[in-house]
Design a protein around this motif. Structure first.
Motif, PDB file in Angstrom:
ATOM      1  N   LYS A  16       0.831  -1.204   0.000  1.00 18.52           N
ATOM      2  CA  LYS A  16       0.000   0.000   0.000  1.00 18.52           C
ATOM      3  C   LYS A  16       0.868   1.257   0.000  1.00 18.52           C
ATOM      4  O   LYS A  16       0.552   2.238  -0.679  1.00 18.52           O
ATOM      5  CB  LYS A  16      -0.928   0.000   1.203  1.00 18.52           C
ATOM      6  N   ALA A  17       1.965   1.230   0.746  1.00 20.62           N
ATOM      7  CA  ALA A  17       2.859   2.380   0.806  1.00 20.62           C
ATOM      8  C   ALA A  17       3.527   2.617  -0.546  1.00 20.62           C
ATOM      9  O   ALA A  17       3.643   3.759  -1.002  1.00 20.62           O
ATOM     10  CB  ALA A  17       3.906   2.173   1.887  1.00 20.62           C
ATOM     11  N   TRP A  18       3.955   1.541  -1.203  1.00 17.88           N
ATOM     12  CA  TRP A  18       4.573   1.666  -2.527  1.00 17.88           C
ATOM     13  C   TRP A  18       3.574   2.240  -3.529  1.00 17.88           C
ATOM     14  O   TRP A  18       3.902   3.135  -4.306  1.00 17.88           O
ATOM     15  CB  TRP A  18       5.093   0.298  -2.976  1.00 17.88           C
ATOM     16  N   ILE A 124       7.968  10.240   1.052  1.00 21.04           N
ATOM     17  CA  ILE A 124       7.200  10.758   2.195  1.00 21.04           C
ATOM     18  C   ILE A 124       5.826  10.094   2.249  1.00 21.04           C
ATOM     19  O   ILE A 124       5.361   9.687   3.320  1.00 21.04           O
ATOM     20  CB  ILE A 124       7.089  12.295   2.115  1.00 21.04           C
ATOM     21  N   ALA A 125       5.181   9.951   1.087  1.00 25.51           N
ATOM     22  CA  ALA A 125       3.874   9.279   1.048  1.00 25.51           C
ATOM     23  C   ALA A 125       3.998   7.825   1.465  1.00 25.51           C
ATOM     24  O   ALA A 125       3.160   7.308   2.211  1.00 25.51           O
ATOM     25  CB  ALA A 125       3.272   9.393  -0.349  1.00 25.51           C
ATOM     26  N   ALA A 126       5.048   7.151   1.010  1.00 25.97           N
ATOM     27  CA  ALA A 126       5.248   5.753   1.389  1.00 25.97           C
ATOM     28  C   ALA A 126       5.472   5.630   2.894  1.00 25.97           C
ATOM     29  O   ALA A 126       4.941   4.724   3.540  1.00 25.97           O
ATOM     30  CB  ALA A 126       6.434   5.169   0.615  1.00 25.97           C
ATOM     31  N   TRP A 127       6.261   6.534   3.446  1.00 24.90           N
ATOM     32  CA  TRP A 127       6.506   6.511   4.903  1.00 24.90           C
ATOM     33  C   TRP A 127       5.193   6.695   5.658  1.00 24.90           C
ATOM     34  O   TRP A 127       4.913   5.958   6.604  1.00 24.90           O
ATOM     35  CB  TRP A 127       7.492   7.616   5.270  1.00 24.90           C
ATOM     36  N   TYR A 128       4.390   7.641   5.238  1.00 31.64           N
ATOM     37  CA  TYR A 128       3.127   7.925   5.915  1.00 31.64           C
ATOM     38  C   TYR A 128       2.185   6.731   5.839  1.00 31.64           C
ATOM     39  O   TYR A 128       1.632   6.297   6.847  1.00 31.64           O
ATOM     40  CB  TYR A 128       2.468   9.169   5.306  1.00 31.64           C
ATOM     41  N   PHE A 129       2.005   6.188   4.639  1.00 26.07           N
ATOM     42  CA  PHE A 129       1.060   5.077   4.489  1.00 26.07           C
ATOM     43  C   PHE A 129       1.596   3.785   5.098  1.00 26.07           C
ATOM     44  O   PHE A 129       0.806   2.964   5.550  1.00 26.07           O
ATOM     45  CB  PHE A 129       0.702   4.878   3.018  1.00 26.07           C
ATOM     46  N   LYS A 130       2.891   3.609   5.133  1.00 28.81           N
ATOM     47  CA  LYS A 130       3.455   2.413   5.788  1.00 28.81           C
ATOM     48  C   LYS A 130       3.164   2.463   7.272  1.00 28.81           C
ATOM     49  O   LYS A 130       2.793   1.457   7.886  1.00 28.81           O
ATOM     50  CB  LYS A 130       4.954   2.328   5.530  1.00 28.81           C
ATOM     51  N   ARG A 131       3.318   3.623   7.865  1.00 25.78           N
ATOM     52  CA  ARG A 131       3.074   3.745   9.311  1.00 25.78           C
ATOM     53  C   ARG A 131       1.592   3.666   9.646  1.00 25.78           C
ATOM     54  O   ARG A 131       1.215   3.048  10.636  1.00 25.78           O
ATOM     55  CB  ARG A 131       3.664   5.055   9.820  1.00 25.78           C
ATOM     56  N   THR A 132       0.755   4.292   8.840  1.00 25.25           N
ATOM     57  CA  THR A 132      -0.679   4.309   9.183  1.00 25.25           C
ATOM     58  C   THR A 132      -1.356   2.970   8.915  1.00 25.25           C
ATOM     59  O   THR A 132      -2.222   2.568   9.663  1.00 25.25           O
ATOM     60  CB  THR A 132      -1.430   5.413   8.424  1.00 25.25           C
ATOM     61  N   THR A 133      -0.947   2.261   7.837  1.00 25.60           N
ATOM     62  CA  THR A 133      -1.588   0.982   7.557  1.00 25.60           C
ATOM     63  C   THR A 133      -1.042  -0.132   8.428  1.00 25.60           C
ATOM     64  O   THR A 133      -1.744  -1.097   8.709  1.00 25.60           O
ATOM     65  CB  THR A 133      -1.435   0.590   6.068  1.00 25.60           C
ATOM     66  N   ALA A 134       0.195  -0.023   8.883  1.00 22.06           N
ATOM     67  CA  ALA A 134       0.750  -1.053   9.769  1.00 22.06           C
ATOM     68  C   ALA A 134       0.150  -0.951  11.167  1.00 22.06           C
ATOM     69  O   ALA A 134       0.033  -1.949  11.871  1.00 22.06           O
ATOM     70  CB  ALA A 134       2.268  -0.923   9.838  1.00 22.06           C
ATOM     71  N   ASN A 135      -0.236   0.238  11.565  1.00 19.34           N
ATOM     72  CA  ASN A 135      -0.791   0.439  12.921  1.00 19.34           C
ATOM     73  C   ASN A 135      -2.304   0.319  12.960  1.00 19.34           C
ATOM     74  O   ASN A 135      -2.895   0.420  14.028  1.00 19.34           O
ATOM     75  CB  ASN A 135      -0.364   1.815  13.459  1.00 19.34           C
TER      76      ASN A 135
END
Length: 136
Positions: A16-18, A124-135
């Motif tokens: 999702k982040a990618w 930056i978008a990948a970092w944001y979505f990686k953190r929000t979807t993992a949590n």
């Protein structure tokens, strides 16, 4: 209902982040061209807008194919080493933008900065979505 394991969550959030990074890069490049068309001598025409939308689809396909393997390796390494810093993701995105320009257009220096900025925004978008979807 099946519960996802930690590895499945990490894989899902990485994909999702990618994808979000690819979309963010294409949106930036579209708006870059949109502003360039408005400021150009002919201004923005319907033809140039439609051409820009078509090129956005082509760019998304190209960016997704070009970044799939490097981004998946980066996400895996970041997951294993627990590196979830914004600067690292943004830097890797910028490096992918720079390498894309270097590999596919080494002579054209004018297209250097838009791709680096698009890569940074994608990171930056990948970092944001990686953190929000993992949590989630």
């Amino acid at each position: 209902m099946k519960v996802m394991t930690a590895q499945e969550v990490a894989l899902s959030s990485g994909i999702k982040a990618w994808f979000a990074g690819c979309v963010a890069a294409v949106l930036f490049l579209f708006f870059w061209g949109f502003v360039a068309a408005i400021l150009g001598p002919k201004g923005l025409t319907l033809g140039s807008l439609l051409a820009g939308l078509f090129l956005s689809v082509v760019q998304f396909t190209f960016i997704a194919i070009f970044t799939a393997i490097p981004a998946s390796l980066f996400m895996w390494i970041a997951y294993k080493l627990r590196l979830e810093f914004l600067v690292i993701f943004a830097g890797f995105g910028a490096a992918l933008g720079w390498s894309g320009n270097l590999i596919f257009s080494p002579i054209n220096a004018r297209s250097f900065w838009p791709l680096v900025i698009a890569g940074t925004i994608a990171g930056i978008a990948a970092w944001y979505f990686k953190r929000t979807t993992a949590n989630a």
